[in-house]
Design a protein around this motif. Structure first.
Motif, PDB file in Angstrom:
ATOM      1  N   MET A  41       0.615  -1.166   0.042  1.00 28.19           N
ATOM      2  CA  MET A  41       0.021   0.225   0.173  1.00 28.19           C
ATOM      3  C   MET A  41       0.734   1.223  -0.076  1.00 28.19           C
ATOM      4  N   GLY A  42       2.060   0.998  -0.053  1.00 25.32           N
ATOM      5  CA  GLY A  42       2.871   2.373  -0.128  1.00 25.32           C
ATOM      6  C   GLY A  42       2.745   3.216   1.340  1.00 25.32           C
TER       7      GLY A  42
ATOM      8  N   PHE B  34       7.767  12.596  -7.996  1.00 27.18           N
ATOM      9  CA  PHE B  34       8.959  12.338  -7.247  1.00 27.18           C
ATOM     10  C   PHE B  34       9.307  10.815  -7.237  1.00 27.18           C
ATOM     11  N   TYR B  36      11.488   8.049  -4.499  1.00 31.12           N
ATOM     12  CA  TYR B  36      12.214   7.665  -3.222  1.00 31.12           C
ATOM     13  C   TYR B  36      12.735   6.460  -3.474  1.00 31.12           C
ATOM     14  N   GLN B  38      14.004   3.106  -0.628  1.00 32.51           N
ATOM     15  CA  GLN B  38      13.889   2.532   0.579  1.00 32.51           C
ATOM     16  C   GLN B  38      14.819   1.342   0.823  1.00 32.51           C
ATOM     17  N   LEU B  44      12.675   6.470   3.792  1.00 35.22           N
ATOM     18  CA  LEU B  44      12.857   6.794   2.584  1.00 35.22           C
ATOM     19  C   LEU B  44      13.949   7.890   2.138  1.00 35.22           C
ATOM     20  N   PHE B  46      15.359  10.575  -0.850  1.00 37.25           N
ATOM     21  CA  PHE B  46      14.911  11.117  -2.142  1.00 37.25           C
ATOM     22  C   PHE B  46      15.965  11.122  -3.221  1.00 37.25           C
ATOM     23  N   LEU B  88      13.791  -0.967  -2.406  1.00 36.69           N
ATOM     24  CA  LEU B  88      12.329  -0.769  -2.714  1.00 36.69           C
ATOM     25  C   LEU B  88      12.185   0.715  -3.445  1.00 36.69           C
ATOM     26  N   PHE B  90       9.731   3.877  -4.706  1.00 36.27           N
ATOM     27  CA  PHE B  90       8.370   4.532  -4.571  1.00 36.27           C
ATOM     28  C   PHE B  90       8.328   5.794  -5.303  1.00 36.27           C
ATOM     29  N   PHE B 101       1.886   8.452  -2.655  1.00 40.33           N
ATOM     30  CA  PHE B 101       2.717   7.507  -2.708  1.00 40.33           C
ATOM     31  C   PHE B 101       2.266   6.292  -3.563  1.00 40.33           C
ATOM     32  N   GLY B 102       3.046   5.754  -4.567  1.00 43.14           N
ATOM     33  CA  GLY B 102       2.656   4.443  -4.948  1.00 43.14           C
ATOM     34  C   GLY B 102       2.880   3.021  -3.994  1.00 43.14           C
ATOM     35  N   ALA B 103       2.436   2.113  -4.276  1.00 42.46           N
ATOM     36  CA  ALA B 103       2.695   0.838  -3.662  1.00 42.46           C
ATOM     37  C   ALA B 103       4.079   0.437  -3.504  1.00 42.46           C
ATOM     38  N   GLY B 104       4.945   0.788  -4.408  1.00 43.08           N
ATOM     39  CA  GLY B 104       6.495   0.356  -4.315  1.00 43.08           C
ATOM     40  C   GLY B 104       6.805  -0.718  -5.260  1.00 43.08           C
TER      41      GLY B 104
END
Lengths: 117, 111
Positions: A41-42, B34, B36, B38, B44, B46, B88, B90, B101-104
């Motif tokens: 889910m981010g 953006f 990011y 992780q 996270l 940048f 990961l 994002f 943010f997206g789910a990654g």
């Protein structure tokens, strides 16, 4: 500079217990944010603050409260924890100096892993 | 409402090969985009952002991203992947409201 720090790093709660997560930043940033990160889910915004003494709701504010009594600190409170609040919580901050509002880079803390049993 | 989608949960590439991590967005106004990254047990960091100007944005660690308005995409790219790029990633978007943010996408670079 330590940047953005979060305490504690880990915590296990029982349903109904309360706790406060502390976020501190030493960069003199105006804006601070609390997110939760769940698998698939981010990051989702819980609450944010645009300055000392001000807070606002984000995307998923229910069950949480926040306070920004000092510019460098942003507290996230859980009054009565539920298992659905098991998550990793991230704090972030930005300085607002861009000519285009809302485009400043966010600086994130290392996270707090919370488990509610 | 603004949103981003990362259509791939996982991307695997061999070290030295080019990599692409995909992101598409939906906004009502001008998109501010953006990326990011992780790393395990970290917050996270940048990588880069698109606000206005050149469609090709260069960021940290040799990454770049291409803004494509007609395809509403902002894919992250790197010409030659390193094992240390495994992390990961994002994508995030902001227009008038909060950052979303997206789910990654989990990138794995194999030696």
């Amino acid at each position: 500079n330590a940047g953005v720090t979060q305490t504690p790093k880990f915590r296990v709660l029982k349903t109904g217990q309360s706790m406060t997560l502390l976020c501190a930043q030493d960069m003199n940033h105006e804006y601070m944010y609390w997110y939760r990160q769940d698998p698939g889910m981010g990051l989702r915004l819980i609450h944010y603050s645009v300055g000392e003494g001000t807070t606002a709701k984000g995307e998923v504010p229910d069950g949480y409260n926040v306070s920004r009594l000092k510019k460098q600190n942003f507290l996230l409170g859980l009054e009565s924890a539920t298992p659905s609040q098991t998550s990793v919580y991230f704090c972030a901050s930005t300085i607002t100096q861009s000519r285009v509002p809302g485009t400043d880079t966010q600086y994130f803390g290392p996270g707090t892993r919370l488990t509610v049993l | 409402a603004q949103s981003v989608a990362q259509p791939e949960d996982q991307v695997n590439v061999a070290e030295g090969n080019p990599l692409t991590v995909k992101c598409t967005y939906s906004v009502s106004g001008n998109p501010y985009l953006f990326w990011y990254v992780q790393y395990p047990n970290r917050g996270l960091q940048f990588l880069l952002k698109y606000i206005t100007g050149d469609n090709l944005v260069k960021g940290s660690y040799g990454f770049e991203a291409e803004f494509n308005k007609s395809q509403t995409s902002f894919h992250l790219k790197k010409p030659s992947a390193l094992v240390s790029d495994s992390a990961l990633y994002f994508c995030a978007v902001r227009d008038l409201g909060d950052m979303r943010f997206g789910a990654g996408t989990r990138l794995t670079v194999k030696p």
